[in-house]
Design an enzyme around this catalytic site. Sequence first.
Site, PDB file in Angstrom:
ATOM      1  N   TYR A  17      -2.708  -0.152   9.582  1.00  0.00           N
ATOM      2  CA  TYR A  17      -2.474  -0.522   8.138  1.00  0.00           C
ATOM      3  C   TYR A  17      -1.228  -0.202   7.636  1.00  0.00           C
ATOM      4  CZ  TYR A  17      -3.960  -1.633   3.317  1.00  0.00           C
ATOM      5  OH  TYR A  17      -4.153  -2.038   2.086  1.00  0.00           O
ATOM      6  N   SER A  48       0.873  -1.174  -0.184  1.00  0.00           N
ATOM      7  CA  SER A  48       0.020  -0.113   0.119  1.00  0.00           C
ATOM      8  C   SER A  48       0.975   1.029   0.117  1.00  0.00           C
ATOM      9  CB  SER A  48      -0.771  -0.093   1.235  1.00  0.00           C
ATOM     10  OG  SER A  48      -1.588   1.299   1.365  1.00  0.00           O
ATOM     11  N   LYS A  92       1.725  -2.910   6.233  1.00  0.00           N
ATOM     12  CA  LYS A  92       2.234  -2.874   5.022  1.00  0.00           C
ATOM     13  C   LYS A  92       3.697  -2.457   4.914  1.00  0.00           C
ATOM     14  CE  LYS A  92      -1.321  -4.134   2.968  1.00  0.00           C
ATOM     15  NZ  LYS A  92      -1.704  -5.368   2.140  1.00  0.00           N
TER      16      LYS A  92
END
Length: 250
Positions: A155, A142, A159
């Site tokens: 998140y 991401s 990543k």
Amino acid sequence: MSTPTTTVGAGLAGRTVLVTGAAGGIGGAIVRRLVAAGADVVAAGRDEAGLAAIVAETGARPLAFDVEHEESVRGALEGLDLYGVVNCAGFGGEIATPMDTDIDVFDRVVRINARGALLVLKYASRSMVRLGRGGAVVNVSSQASLVALPGHISYGSSKAALDNITRVGALELGGHGIRVNGVNPTVVMTPMSAWYWGREDVETPFLEAMPLHRWATEDEIAAPVVFLLSDDASMITGVSLAVDGGYSCR
């Protein structure tokens, strides 16, 4: 001198490629492109019911396992002959700051996005090494690993860990002819993501800061994934390719 090719997904015909998260939007787009390139696609997800639509549409082979559990991954992948892997299974978690994040949510995000991808790489690469034919792995990361995004402590951290798995995987597996790369997409606007990214106070400043000023499509993420799996990318490994409309170059 080798003869150039313009074939999309060059060299993938007949090769077996595993795609995790195949029931999702990006995962499904990757499956479709791989099938179109002639690959033998194994579409993976937590249960076969969730995979039914993409399997019926494309003819991909379903494979159910849970990336959160090592025994499930091992049982599914041991003995499965593979050329390629796409780690696309993921979990968004929550929108939270470091001050108010739920650590249980943080743990699950890391468990799926980083630990789960590592487990798949662990057992899939054993097959690839055993076969001795090389191969390719693409981890779907991401833009949140490349730049700091508000509310993305869980998140983005997961990543960023996945990006390091990509780099170390490339280093360790290169001697076996196995390439490991990643793609780092921006937001794909779907009904699932619209609850946050579709908010005017979030969407407007974000797109204003992005040089291309628009959201990505699922196919725009799938295309570079298939390229990195293909023979056209035969000298590319250890790369985290931003597919983010230029957002991370700010």
